[in-house]
Design a protein around this motif. Structure first.
Motif, PDB file in Angstrom:
ATOM      1  N   ARG A  62       2.668  -6.227  -5.739  1.00 19.98           N
ATOM      2  CA  ARG A  62       1.661  -5.702  -4.806  1.00 19.98           C
ATOM      3  C   ARG A  62       2.183  -5.759  -3.371  1.00 19.98           C
ATOM      4  O   ARG A  62       1.563  -6.332  -2.476  1.00 19.98           O
ATOM      5  CB  ARG A  62       0.327  -6.447  -4.940  1.00 19.98           C
ATOM      6  CG  ARG A  62      -0.346  -6.235  -6.282  1.00 19.98           C
ATOM      7  CD  ARG A  62      -1.707  -6.937  -6.377  1.00 19.98           C
ATOM      8  NE  ARG A  62      -2.339  -6.633  -7.637  1.00 19.98           N
ATOM      9  CZ  ARG A  62      -2.103  -7.263  -8.783  1.00 19.98           C
ATOM     10  NH1 ARG A  62      -1.210  -8.243  -8.790  1.00 19.98           N
ATOM     11  NH2 ARG A  62      -2.704  -6.923  -9.887  1.00 19.98           N
ATOM     12  N   LEU A  63       3.325  -5.132  -3.148  1.00 23.86           N
ATOM     13  CA  LEU A  63       3.948  -5.145  -1.831  1.00 23.86           C
ATOM     14  C   LEU A  63       3.104  -4.381  -0.818  1.00 23.86           C
ATOM     15  O   LEU A  63       2.458  -3.386  -1.139  1.00 23.86           O
ATOM     16  CB  LEU A  63       5.337  -4.505  -1.891  1.00 23.86           C
ATOM     17  CG  LEU A  63       6.393  -5.183  -2.756  1.00 23.86           C
ATOM     18  CD1 LEU A  63       7.725  -4.465  -2.584  1.00 23.86           C
ATOM     19  CD2 LEU A  63       6.541  -6.657  -2.412  1.00 23.86           C
ATOM     20  N   SER A  64       3.157  -4.830   0.417  1.00 24.97           N
ATOM     21  CA  SER A  64       2.454  -4.162   1.504  1.00 24.97           C
ATOM     22  C   SER A  64       3.232  -2.921   1.946  1.00 24.97           C
ATOM     23  O   SER A  64       4.412  -2.732   1.601  1.00 24.97           O
ATOM     24  CB  SER A  64       2.298  -5.112   2.687  1.00 24.97           C
ATOM     25  OG  SER A  64       3.569  -5.381   3.269  1.00 24.97           O
ATOM     26  N   GLU A  65       2.588  -2.081   2.748  1.00 21.52           N
ATOM     27  CA  GLU A  65       3.252  -0.908   3.309  1.00 21.52           C
ATOM     28  C   GLU A  65       4.465  -1.316   4.141  1.00 21.52           C
ATOM     29  O   GLU A  65       5.507  -0.660   4.113  1.00 21.52           O
ATOM     30  CB  GLU A  65       2.259  -0.122   4.169  1.00 21.52           C
ATOM     31  CG  GLU A  65       2.817   1.131   4.799  1.00 21.52           C
ATOM     32  CD  GLU A  65       1.792   1.877   5.619  1.00 21.52           C
ATOM     33  OE1 GLU A  65       2.195   2.753   6.421  1.00 21.52           O
ATOM     34  OE2 GLU A  65       0.582   1.596   5.481  1.00 21.52           O
ATOM     35  N   LYS A  66       4.327  -2.415   4.872  1.00 27.73           N
ATOM     36  CA  LYS A  66       5.429  -2.899   5.694  1.00 27.73           C
ATOM     37  C   LYS A  66       6.625  -3.295   4.842  1.00 27.73           C
ATOM     38  O   LYS A  66       7.783  -3.068   5.223  1.00 27.73           O
ATOM     39  CB  LYS A  66       4.960  -4.091   6.536  1.00 27.73           C
ATOM     40  CG  LYS A  66       5.976  -4.606   7.528  1.00 27.73           C
ATOM     41  CD  LYS A  66       5.391  -5.724   8.365  1.00 27.73           C
ATOM     42  CE  LYS A  66       6.410  -6.268   9.361  1.00 27.73           C
ATOM     43  NZ  LYS A  66       5.843  -7.370  10.182  1.00 27.73           N
ATOM     44  N   ASP A  67       6.378  -3.870   3.664  1.00 22.61           N
ATOM     45  CA  ASP A  67       7.468  -4.280   2.775  1.00 22.61           C
ATOM     46  C   ASP A  67       8.134  -3.088   2.085  1.00 22.61           C
ATOM     47  O   ASP A  67       9.342  -3.090   1.846  1.00 22.61           O
ATOM     48  CB  ASP A  67       6.945  -5.249   1.708  1.00 22.61           C
ATOM     49  CG  ASP A  67       6.556  -6.594   2.280  1.00 22.61           C
ATOM     50  OD1 ASP A  67       7.160  -7.005   3.290  1.00 22.61           O
ATOM     51  OD2 ASP A  67       5.633  -7.231   1.733  1.00 22.61           O
ATOM     52  N   VAL A  68       7.341  -2.069   1.768  1.00 21.24           N
ATOM     53  CA  VAL A  68       7.870  -0.920   1.034  1.00 21.24           C
ATOM     54  C   VAL A  68       8.660   0.011   1.951  1.00 21.24           C
ATOM     55  O   VAL A  68       9.598   0.686   1.516  1.00 21.24           O
ATOM     56  CB  VAL A  68       6.723  -0.153   0.341  1.00 21.24           C
ATOM     57  CG1 VAL A  68       7.228   1.138  -0.301  1.00 21.24           C
ATOM     58  CG2 VAL A  68       6.066  -1.038  -0.724  1.00 21.24           C
TER      59      VAL A  68
END
Length: 402
Positions: free
Chosen positions: A237-243
Protein backbone atom coordinates in the motif's frame (compact mmCIF):
# COMPACT_ATOMS: atom_id res chain seq x y z
CA UNK A 1 -14.70 21.33 -34.67
CA UNK A 2 -11.02 21.08 -35.50
CA UNK A 3 -9.72 17.57 -34.68
CA UNK A 4 -6.60 19.05 -33.04
CA UNK A 5 -8.82 21.10 -30.73
CA UNK A 6 -10.67 17.93 -29.79
CA UNK A 7 -7.34 16.38 -28.77
CA UNK A 8 -6.38 19.34 -26.58
CA UNK A 9 -9.71 19.98 -24.87
CA UNK A 10 -9.78 16.76 -22.76
CA UNK A 11 -6.43 17.77 -21.23
CA UNK A 12 -7.55 21.37 -20.70
CA UNK A 13 -10.81 20.35 -19.02
CA UNK A 14 -9.11 17.54 -17.12
CA UNK A 15 -6.61 19.96 -15.62
CA UNK A 16 -9.15 22.71 -14.87
CA UNK A 17 -12.18 20.89 -13.48
CA UNK A 18 -12.30 18.46 -10.54
CA UNK A 19 -13.09 14.75 -10.75
CA UNK A 20 -16.83 14.25 -11.12
CA UNK A 21 -17.31 17.50 -13.06
CA UNK A 22 -17.64 17.55 -16.83
CA UNK A 23 -18.18 19.81 -19.81
CA UNK A 24 -20.64 18.79 -22.53
CA UNK A 25 -20.02 19.83 -26.12
CA UNK A 26 -21.74 19.60 -29.48
CA UNK A 27 -19.94 19.17 -32.78
CA UNK A 28 -21.06 21.94 -35.18
CA UNK A 29 -20.70 19.77 -38.29
CA UNK A 30 -20.43 16.07 -37.38
CA UNK A 31 -19.70 13.35 -39.88
CA UNK A 32 -22.80 11.56 -41.22
CA UNK A 33 -23.95 9.01 -38.70
CA UNK A 34 -21.57 10.25 -35.98
CA UNK A 35 -22.84 11.29 -32.56
CA UNK A 36 -22.54 15.11 -32.40
CA UNK A 37 -22.61 15.10 -28.59
CA UNK A 38 -19.58 14.62 -26.38
CA UNK A 39 -18.32 15.16 -22.83
CA UNK A 40 -14.93 16.13 -21.44
CA UNK A 41 -14.28 14.98 -17.87
CA UNK A 42 -12.61 16.90 -15.05
CA UNK A 43 -9.75 15.39 -13.10
CA UNK A 44 -7.21 17.66 -11.37
CA UNK A 45 -9.45 20.55 -10.30
CA UNK A 46 -6.84 23.30 -10.66
CA UNK A 47 -9.33 25.92 -11.91
CA UNK A 48 -12.89 24.81 -11.03
CA UNK A 49 -14.29 28.35 -11.30
CA UNK A 50 -13.64 28.26 -15.05
CA UNK A 51 -16.89 26.32 -15.46
CA UNK A 52 -18.91 29.40 -14.44
CA UNK A 53 -16.68 32.47 -14.89
CA UNK A 54 -13.57 33.81 -16.57
CA UNK A 55 -10.39 32.27 -15.14
CA UNK A 56 -7.91 34.30 -13.12
CA UNK A 57 -4.29 34.68 -14.21
CA UNK A 58 -3.26 32.19 -11.51
CA UNK A 59 -5.83 29.74 -12.88
CA UNK A 60 -4.50 30.06 -16.40
CA UNK A 61 -0.95 29.47 -15.17
CA UNK A 62 -1.85 26.34 -13.20
CA UNK A 63 -3.83 24.86 -16.09
CA UNK A 64 -1.07 25.75 -18.58
CA UNK A 65 1.55 24.04 -16.42
CA UNK A 66 -0.66 20.98 -15.99
CA UNK A 67 -1.34 20.66 -19.73
CA UNK A 68 2.34 21.02 -20.60
CA UNK A 69 3.35 18.52 -17.90
CA UNK A 70 1.09 15.96 -19.58
CA UNK A 71 2.59 16.60 -23.02
CA UNK A 72 4.98 14.11 -24.59
CA UNK A 73 6.24 13.73 -28.17
CA UNK A 74 5.11 10.10 -28.52
CA UNK A 75 1.46 10.42 -27.57
CA UNK A 76 2.01 7.72 -24.95
CA UNK A 77 0.05 7.48 -21.73
CA UNK A 78 2.49 8.02 -18.87
CA UNK A 79 1.46 8.21 -15.22
CA UNK A 80 2.77 11.28 -13.37
CA UNK A 81 2.58 12.81 -9.94
CA UNK A 82 1.81 16.55 -10.25
CA UNK A 83 2.77 18.74 -7.30
CA UNK A 84 2.42 22.42 -6.56
CA UNK A 85 0.48 24.97 -4.55
CA UNK A 86 -3.07 26.33 -4.79
CA UNK A 87 -3.72 29.12 -2.31
CA UNK A 88 -7.53 28.80 -2.30
CA UNK A 89 -7.61 24.99 -2.56
CA UNK A 90 -4.78 23.46 -0.50
CA UNK A 91 -6.03 19.94 -1.26
CA UNK A 92 -5.60 20.28 -5.02
CA UNK A 93 -2.03 18.95 -4.86
CA UNK A 94 -2.34 16.64 -1.87
CA UNK A 95 -0.55 13.31 -2.24
CA UNK A 96 -2.43 10.03 -2.07
CA UNK A 97 -1.67 7.93 0.99
CA UNK A 98 -2.20 4.71 -0.98
CA UNK A 99 -1.76 4.10 -4.70
CA UNK A 100 -3.66 1.74 -6.96
CA UNK A 101 -1.92 -0.07 -9.83
CA UNK A 102 -2.30 1.26 -13.37
CA UNK A 103 -5.28 -0.11 -15.23
CA UNK A 104 -3.52 0.04 -18.60
CA UNK A 105 -0.44 -1.52 -20.19
CA UNK A 106 2.32 1.15 -20.18
CA UNK A 107 3.84 -0.24 -23.38
CA UNK A 108 0.66 -0.01 -25.46
CA UNK A 109 -1.52 2.35 -23.39
CA UNK A 110 -4.32 -0.20 -23.87
CA UNK A 111 -6.62 -1.22 -20.98
CA UNK A 112 -5.67 -4.43 -19.20
CA UNK A 113 -8.19 -7.05 -20.31
CA UNK A 114 -8.33 -8.77 -16.91
CA UNK A 115 -10.04 -5.72 -15.36
CA UNK A 116 -13.06 -6.00 -17.68
CA UNK A 117 -16.10 -7.93 -16.43
CA UNK A 118 -16.45 -11.47 -17.76
CA UNK A 119 -19.17 -11.91 -20.38
CA UNK A 120 -19.87 -15.42 -19.08
CA UNK A 121 -19.15 -17.28 -15.86
CA UNK A 122 -15.51 -18.33 -15.71
CA UNK A 123 -13.51 -20.00 -12.97
CA UNK A 124 -9.88 -20.13 -11.92
CA UNK A 125 -6.95 -17.76 -11.49
CA UNK A 126 -5.77 -17.92 -15.10
CA UNK A 127 -8.75 -16.13 -16.64
CA UNK A 128 -8.27 -12.65 -18.11
CA UNK A 129 -11.49 -10.99 -16.95
CA UNK A 130 -13.27 -10.20 -13.71
CA UNK A 131 -10.24 -9.06 -11.70
CA UNK A 132 -9.86 -6.00 -9.46
CA UNK A 133 -6.73 -4.02 -8.64
CA UNK A 134 -5.56 -3.87 -5.03
CA UNK A 135 -2.41 -1.88 -4.18
CA UNK A 136 1.29 -1.43 -5.02
CA UNK A 137 4.20 -2.75 -2.95
CA UNK A 138 7.99 -2.55 -2.84
CA UNK A 139 10.57 -5.22 -2.07
CA UNK A 140 14.26 -6.01 -2.41
CA UNK A 141 14.90 -7.61 -5.84
CA UNK A 142 15.53 -11.33 -5.66
CA UNK A 143 14.06 -11.82 -2.18
CA UNK A 144 11.08 -14.04 -1.40
CA UNK A 145 7.85 -12.18 -0.61
CA UNK A 146 4.80 -13.75 1.04
CA UNK A 147 1.35 -12.38 0.23
CA UNK A 148 -2.05 -13.52 1.41
CA UNK A 149 -5.76 -12.78 1.71
CA UNK A 150 -6.51 -14.92 4.73
CA UNK A 151 -4.07 -17.80 4.39
CA UNK A 152 -1.50 -18.53 7.11
CA UNK A 153 1.56 -16.34 7.44
CA UNK A 154 3.76 -19.37 8.13
CA UNK A 155 4.93 -21.49 5.20
CA UNK A 156 4.01 -24.51 7.35
CA UNK A 157 0.34 -23.54 6.81
CA UNK A 158 -0.33 -22.84 10.47
CA UNK A 159 -0.42 -19.87 12.77
CA UNK A 160 -1.69 -16.32 12.26
CA UNK A 161 -3.49 -15.33 9.07
CA UNK A 162 -1.99 -13.00 6.50
CA UNK A 163 -4.87 -10.81 5.30
CA UNK A 164 -8.46 -11.99 5.10
CA UNK A 165 -11.29 -12.98 2.75
CA UNK A 166 -14.87 -12.01 3.61
CA UNK A 167 -16.73 -14.71 1.74
CA UNK A 168 -16.19 -17.22 -1.04
CA UNK A 169 -12.86 -18.47 -2.33
CA UNK A 170 -10.60 -15.63 -3.45
CA UNK A 171 -7.68 -15.89 -5.86
CA UNK A 172 -4.64 -13.62 -6.12
CA UNK A 173 -2.42 -12.47 -8.95
CA UNK A 174 0.91 -10.63 -8.51
CA UNK A 175 2.32 -8.35 -11.22
CA UNK A 176 5.96 -7.27 -11.37
CA UNK A 177 5.54 -3.50 -11.79
CA UNK A 178 3.12 -0.72 -10.86
CA UNK A 179 0.76 -1.78 -13.68
CA UNK A 180 -1.87 -4.51 -13.44
CA UNK A 181 -1.40 -7.47 -15.76
CA UNK A 182 -2.97 -10.36 -17.57
CA UNK A 183 -2.18 -14.00 -16.84
CA UNK A 184 0.65 -14.28 -19.38
CA UNK A 185 2.75 -11.57 -17.70
CA UNK A 186 2.05 -12.28 -14.02
CA UNK A 187 4.74 -13.29 -11.53
CA UNK A 188 4.91 -16.90 -10.44
CA UNK A 189 3.04 -17.23 -7.13
CA UNK A 190 3.74 -20.53 -5.42
CA UNK A 191 0.78 -21.53 -3.27
CA UNK A 192 1.99 -23.36 -0.19
CA UNK A 193 -1.33 -24.41 1.35
CA UNK A 194 -4.34 -26.42 0.13
CA UNK A 195 -7.06 -25.08 -2.21
CA UNK A 196 -9.63 -25.01 0.62
CA UNK A 197 -7.49 -22.53 2.59
CA UNK A 198 -7.84 -18.78 1.85
CA UNK A 199 -5.20 -17.71 -0.68
CA UNK A 200 -1.57 -17.25 0.30
CA UNK A 201 1.68 -17.72 -1.55
CA UNK A 202 5.26 -16.66 -2.15
CA UNK A 203 6.86 -14.92 -5.13
CA UNK A 204 10.33 -13.67 -6.04
CA UNK A 205 10.68 -9.90 -5.94
CA UNK A 206 11.28 -8.65 -9.53
CA UNK A 207 14.26 -6.57 -10.66
CA UNK A 208 12.11 -3.42 -10.64
CA UNK A 209 11.67 -3.69 -6.88
CA UNK A 210 7.94 -3.02 -7.31
CA UNK A 211 4.92 -5.28 -7.48
CA UNK A 212 1.15 -5.05 -7.24
CA UNK A 213 -1.62 -7.45 -6.33
CA UNK A 214 -4.90 -8.18 -8.10
CA UNK A 215 -7.86 -9.99 -6.53
CA UNK A 216 -10.84 -11.98 -7.77
CA UNK A 217 -13.16 -14.73 -6.64
CA UNK A 218 -12.45 -18.14 -8.09
CA UNK A 219 -15.81 -17.94 -9.88
CA UNK A 220 -16.25 -14.78 -11.89
CA UNK A 221 -19.97 -14.32 -11.30
CA UNK A 222 -19.37 -13.07 -7.74
CA UNK A 223 -17.64 -10.04 -6.26
CA UNK A 224 -14.53 -10.51 -4.14
CA UNK A 225 -14.22 -9.07 -0.64
CA UNK A 226 -10.59 -9.59 0.34
CA UNK A 227 -8.01 -7.71 2.39
CA UNK A 228 -4.52 -8.36 1.08
CA UNK A 229 -1.48 -8.22 3.34
CA UNK A 230 2.21 -8.70 2.58
CA UNK A 231 4.70 -10.03 5.12
CA UNK A 232 7.64 -7.84 6.17
CA UNK A 233 10.19 -6.70 5.20
CA UNK A 234 8.36 -5.95 1.95
CA UNK A 235 6.19 -2.82 1.97
CA UNK A 236 2.61 -2.66 0.73
CA UNK A 237 0.00 0.00 0.00
CA UNK A 238 2.66 2.48 -1.08
CA UNK A 239 1.86 6.18 -1.07
CA UNK A 240 1.94 8.38 -4.18
CA UNK A 241 5.22 9.82 -2.94
CA UNK A 242 6.75 6.33 -2.75
CA UNK A 243 5.49 5.23 -6.17
CA UNK A 244 6.70 8.38 -7.94
CA UNK A 245 10.17 9.16 -6.50
CA UNK A 246 11.91 10.69 -9.55
CA UNK A 247 11.62 14.48 -9.73
CA UNK A 248 11.69 15.46 -13.40
CA UNK A 249 11.38 19.25 -13.23
CA UNK A 250 8.86 22.08 -13.29
CA UNK A 251 6.59 23.64 -15.91
CA UNK A 252 5.30 27.19 -15.72
CA UNK A 253 3.96 30.08 -17.76
CA UNK A 254 0.84 30.60 -19.85
CA UNK A 255 0.00 28.74 -23.06
CA UNK A 256 -3.35 30.53 -23.25
CA UNK A 257 -1.93 33.97 -24.00
CA UNK A 258 -2.78 34.45 -27.70
CA UNK A 259 -0.38 37.38 -27.93
CA UNK A 260 2.54 35.17 -26.93
CA UNK A 261 2.25 32.63 -29.73
CA UNK A 262 5.04 32.27 -32.28
CA UNK A 263 2.63 31.40 -35.08
CA UNK A 264 -1.08 31.47 -35.73
CA UNK A 265 -3.15 29.48 -38.17
CA UNK A 266 -5.13 31.28 -40.84
CA UNK A 267 -7.16 30.02 -43.77
CA UNK A 268 -6.03 31.24 -47.18
CA UNK A 269 -7.56 29.97 -50.39
CA UNK A 270 -9.46 27.39 -48.39
CA UNK A 271 -6.30 25.92 -46.84
CA UNK A 272 -4.84 26.43 -43.33
CA UNK A 273 -1.46 28.15 -43.33
CA UNK A 274 0.98 29.10 -40.56
CA UNK A 275 1.65 32.81 -40.11
CA UNK A 276 4.42 34.41 -38.03
CA UNK A 277 2.64 36.42 -35.32
CA UNK A 278 5.25 39.19 -35.28
CA UNK A 279 6.03 39.62 -38.99
CA UNK A 280 2.69 38.32 -40.38
CA UNK A 281 4.74 36.36 -42.92
CA UNK A 282 3.15 33.17 -44.25
CA UNK A 283 5.47 30.31 -43.31
CA UNK A 284 3.73 27.66 -45.37
CA UNK A 285 1.05 24.99 -44.91
CA UNK A 286 0.03 24.61 -41.27
CA UNK A 287 0.75 20.88 -41.29
CA UNK A 288 4.42 21.40 -42.15
CA UNK A 289 5.20 24.57 -40.21
CA UNK A 290 8.40 24.60 -38.17
CA UNK A 291 9.14 27.03 -35.37
CA UNK A 292 12.62 27.58 -33.98
CA UNK A 293 12.34 27.27 -30.21
CA UNK A 294 8.96 27.32 -28.49
CA UNK A 295 5.60 27.82 -30.12
CA UNK A 296 4.50 29.32 -26.80
CA UNK A 297 6.73 32.30 -26.07
CA UNK A 298 5.63 32.47 -22.43
CA UNK A 299 5.84 28.80 -21.48
CA UNK A 300 8.89 27.44 -19.67
CA UNK A 301 10.45 24.25 -18.38
CA UNK A 302 13.28 23.84 -15.88
CA UNK A 303 14.89 20.51 -15.00
CA UNK A 304 15.84 18.78 -11.78
CA UNK A 305 19.56 19.15 -11.00
CA UNK A 306 19.99 15.39 -10.55
CA UNK A 307 19.69 14.72 -14.28
CA UNK A 308 23.17 14.03 -15.64
CA UNK A 309 22.18 15.72 -18.92
CA UNK A 310 19.27 17.84 -17.74
CA UNK A 311 19.07 20.22 -20.68
CA UNK A 312 18.98 17.29 -23.14
CA UNK A 313 16.31 15.43 -21.15
CA UNK A 314 14.15 18.55 -20.91
CA UNK A 315 14.56 19.42 -24.60
CA UNK A 316 13.59 15.92 -25.69
CA UNK A 317 10.61 16.14 -23.35
CA UNK A 318 9.11 19.36 -24.73
CA UNK A 319 10.33 19.59 -28.35
CA UNK A 320 8.93 17.72 -31.34
CA UNK A 321 12.30 18.23 -33.10
CA UNK A 322 14.79 18.09 -30.20
CA UNK A 323 17.90 17.78 -32.36
CA UNK A 324 17.29 21.29 -33.73
CA UNK A 325 15.37 22.65 -30.75
CA UNK A 326 12.34 23.32 -32.95
CA UNK A 327 8.58 23.01 -32.52
CA UNK A 328 8.87 23.06 -28.75
CA UNK A 329 6.00 23.45 -26.28
CA UNK A 330 8.19 25.46 -23.90
CA UNK A 331 11.53 27.18 -23.53
CA UNK A 332 14.00 25.11 -21.49
CA UNK A 333 15.45 27.62 -19.02
CA UNK A 334 18.00 25.69 -16.91
CA UNK A 335 18.19 23.77 -13.63
CA UNK A 336 15.23 24.40 -11.34
CA UNK A 337 17.45 24.58 -8.27
CA UNK A 338 21.20 23.98 -8.28
CA UNK A 339 22.61 23.66 -4.75
CA UNK A 340 25.94 25.25 -5.67
CA UNK A 341 24.21 28.22 -7.33
CA UNK A 342 20.89 28.58 -5.47
CA UNK A 343 19.94 32.02 -6.86
CA UNK A 344 18.96 33.21 -10.34
CA UNK A 345 20.41 32.75 -12.94
CA UNK A 346 22.19 29.68 -11.55
CA UNK A 347 18.82 28.36 -10.39
CA UNK A 348 15.49 29.17 -11.99
CA UNK A 349 13.33 28.60 -8.88
CA UNK A 350 13.57 29.97 -5.34
CA UNK A 351 12.70 26.78 -3.43
CA UNK A 352 12.43 23.04 -4.01
CA UNK A 353 9.71 22.43 -1.43
CA UNK A 354 6.80 24.85 -1.20
CA UNK A 355 5.27 25.31 2.27
CA UNK A 356 1.70 24.20 1.48
CA UNK A 357 2.47 20.44 1.37
CA UNK A 358 5.72 20.01 3.27
CA UNK A 359 7.98 17.30 1.87
CA UNK A 360 6.36 16.91 -1.55
CA UNK A 361 9.35 18.45 -3.35
CA UNK A 362 7.57 21.06 -5.45
CA UNK A 363 9.57 23.87 -7.02
CA UNK A 364 8.12 27.33 -6.42
CA UNK A 365 8.85 30.87 -7.57
CA UNK A 366 10.32 29.99 -10.98
CA UNK A 367 11.72 32.45 -13.52
CA UNK A 368 12.05 32.70 -17.26
CA UNK A 369 15.48 33.25 -18.81
CA UNK A 370 14.60 36.97 -18.83
CA UNK A 371 13.95 36.81 -15.04
CA UNK A 372 10.15 37.09 -15.29
CA UNK A 373 8.73 35.48 -12.13
CA UNK A 374 5.97 32.86 -12.33
CA UNK A 375 4.21 31.89 -9.10
CA UNK A 376 2.17 28.86 -10.18
CA UNK A 377 4.54 26.17 -11.47
CA UNK A 378 3.68 22.49 -11.50
CA UNK A 379 6.42 20.03 -10.57
CA UNK A 380 6.41 16.56 -12.16
CA UNK A 381 7.55 13.37 -10.47
CA UNK A 382 7.97 10.14 -12.46
CA UNK A 383 7.96 6.51 -11.39
CA UNK A 384 11.16 5.76 -13.32
CA UNK A 385 13.65 8.01 -15.17
CA UNK A 386 12.90 6.66 -18.66
CA UNK A 387 9.10 6.72 -18.43
CA UNK A 388 8.68 9.66 -20.83
CA UNK A 389 11.84 9.78 -22.95
CA UNK A 390 12.54 6.03 -23.08
CA UNK A 391 11.23 5.58 -26.65
CA UNK A 392 14.12 7.74 -27.90
CA UNK A 393 16.33 4.73 -27.01
CA UNK A 394 19.02 7.12 -25.81
CA UNK A 395 20.17 5.85 -22.41
CA UNK A 396 22.00 9.08 -21.60
CA UNK A 397 18.67 10.94 -21.39
CA UNK A 398 17.66 8.81 -18.39
CA UNK A 399 20.88 9.02 -16.38
CA UNK A 400 20.71 10.65 -12.95
CA UNK A 401 23.19 11.52 -10.25
CA UNK A 402 23.03 9.65 -6.93
Amino acid sequence: MDPNARKVMPYLVGCALPAGASLAWTHPSPEPGADPQGTWAGEAGLCPEWSTQAPSQACLERVSACVLARNNPFGRRVELSLRGQHASNPGAFSLGLQTRPLSHDPASSQPVASLVSCTSTQAGASRNCGWSVDYIGACSPGTQVRVGAGGPLSASCSGAALGSTGSGQAVLRVCGSIASCDDASKLSLSATCGPSVPPVGTFTCPASGYFNVMTALSVSSAQVSATVQVAPPASYRLSEKDVFPVREGAYYGNILDAKALAIEIRVQGGHPVAVDVNTHQVLGPASGASVSGSVYRKMYSCYDAKWLYGAAEATHRVCALPSSGSNCAAQVTGPCLEATQPTFPGSMCTTEDGPQVVGDGDYEGCRSSASELWLNPVTVFLHAPCDVVGPYRNASLCKRLP
